[in-house]
Design an enzyme around this catalytic site. Sequence first.
Site, short mmCIF file in Angstrom:
data_model
loop_
_atom_site.label_atom_id
_atom_site.label_comp_id
_atom_site.label_asym_id
_atom_site.label_seq_id
_atom_site.Cartn_x
_atom_site.Cartn_y
_atom_site.Cartn_z
N HIS A 98 14.36 23.42 9.27
CA HIS A 98 14.57 24.14 8.87
C HIS A 98 13.50 24.06 8.07
CE1 HIS A 98 16.44 21.29 5.72
NE2 HIS A 98 16.04 22.11 4.49
N HIS A 100 11.58 26.31 4.64
CA HIS A 100 11.61 26.88 3.76
C HIS A 100 10.50 27.60 3.42
CE1 HIS A 100 14.72 24.37 1.66
NE2 HIS A 100 13.67 23.43 2.85
P1 DGP Z 1 16.61 20.66 2.08
O1 DGP Z 1 16.52 20.07 0.58
O2 DGP Z 1 14.35 20.89 2.65
O3 DGP Z 1 17.75 20.10 3.27
O4 DGP Z 1 16.82 22.41 2.12
C1 DGP Z 1 18.04 22.35 1.94
C2 DGP Z 1 18.36 23.93 1.29
O5 DGP Z 1 19.53 24.64 2.08
C3 DGP Z 1 18.41 24.20 -0.53
O6 DGP Z 1 17.65 24.47 -1.21
C4 DGP Z 1 19.41 24.76 -0.83
C5 DGP Z 1 19.95 25.46 0.73
N1 DGP Z 1 21.18 25.57 0.90
C6 DGP Z 1 22.67 24.22 0.66
N2 DGP Z 1 23.56 24.72 1.08
C7 DGP Z 1 23.63 26.09 1.70
C8 DGP Z 1 24.06 27.03 2.30
O7 DGP Z 1 25.83 26.59 2.45
N3 DGP Z 1 24.04 28.39 1.63
C9 DGP Z 1 22.89 28.85 1.54
N4 DGP Z 1 21.95 29.95 1.58
N5 DGP Z 1 22.25 28.22 1.59
C10 DGP Z 1 22.48 26.47 1.73
#
Ligand code: DGP
Length: 134
Positions: A98, A100
């Site tokens: 992913h 950001h």
């Molecule tokens: P990273 O640390 O780069 O793996 O980013 C993962 C991101 O995903 C973190 O900023 C929070 C987000 N995240 C984790 N679980 C969920 C979820 O269930 N729903 C959404 N919308 N975001 C989530």
Amino acid sequence: MSSIFSKIIAREIPARIVYEDDHMIAFLDINPVNPGHTLVVPKNEQPNVLESSEEDLVQVLRVVRLLAPAIVKAVGADGFNTVTNTGEASGQSVPHTHFHIIPRFLNDGHMPWAHASMSAEALDAVATKIKQAL
Ligand code: DGP
């Protein structure tokens, strides 16, 4: 398919989806750095960018370019960061590729990394090692 993001893609858990097509999905980060913080995710689940296909990464950047101006406009941001974390040391917490998109505001306090100075010799040595590793 088992990641939390694959569950969002499968509509097994809810998310605030702002874009979707056959290959890609984008939704708001549940813990945003700033309002509008969005995750751009290939539907093909791979643990990180090194495992995703070149085609999926091209599609990620296509969606980043599409969405970023809309996000900036929607939240009145002054700019944005595009970040992908790879590996525990980087802070990656979800093992599904992913990117950001983090809207940024002047003086929002989210300063980037501190940069250090390095000698010319040390810079040369690192560059040589990287080229040798290719
Ligand atoms: P990273 O640390 O780069 O793996 O980013 C993962 C991101 O995903 C973190 O900023 C929070 C987000 N995240 C984790 N679980 C969920 C979820 O269930 N729903 C959404 N919308 N975001 C989530």
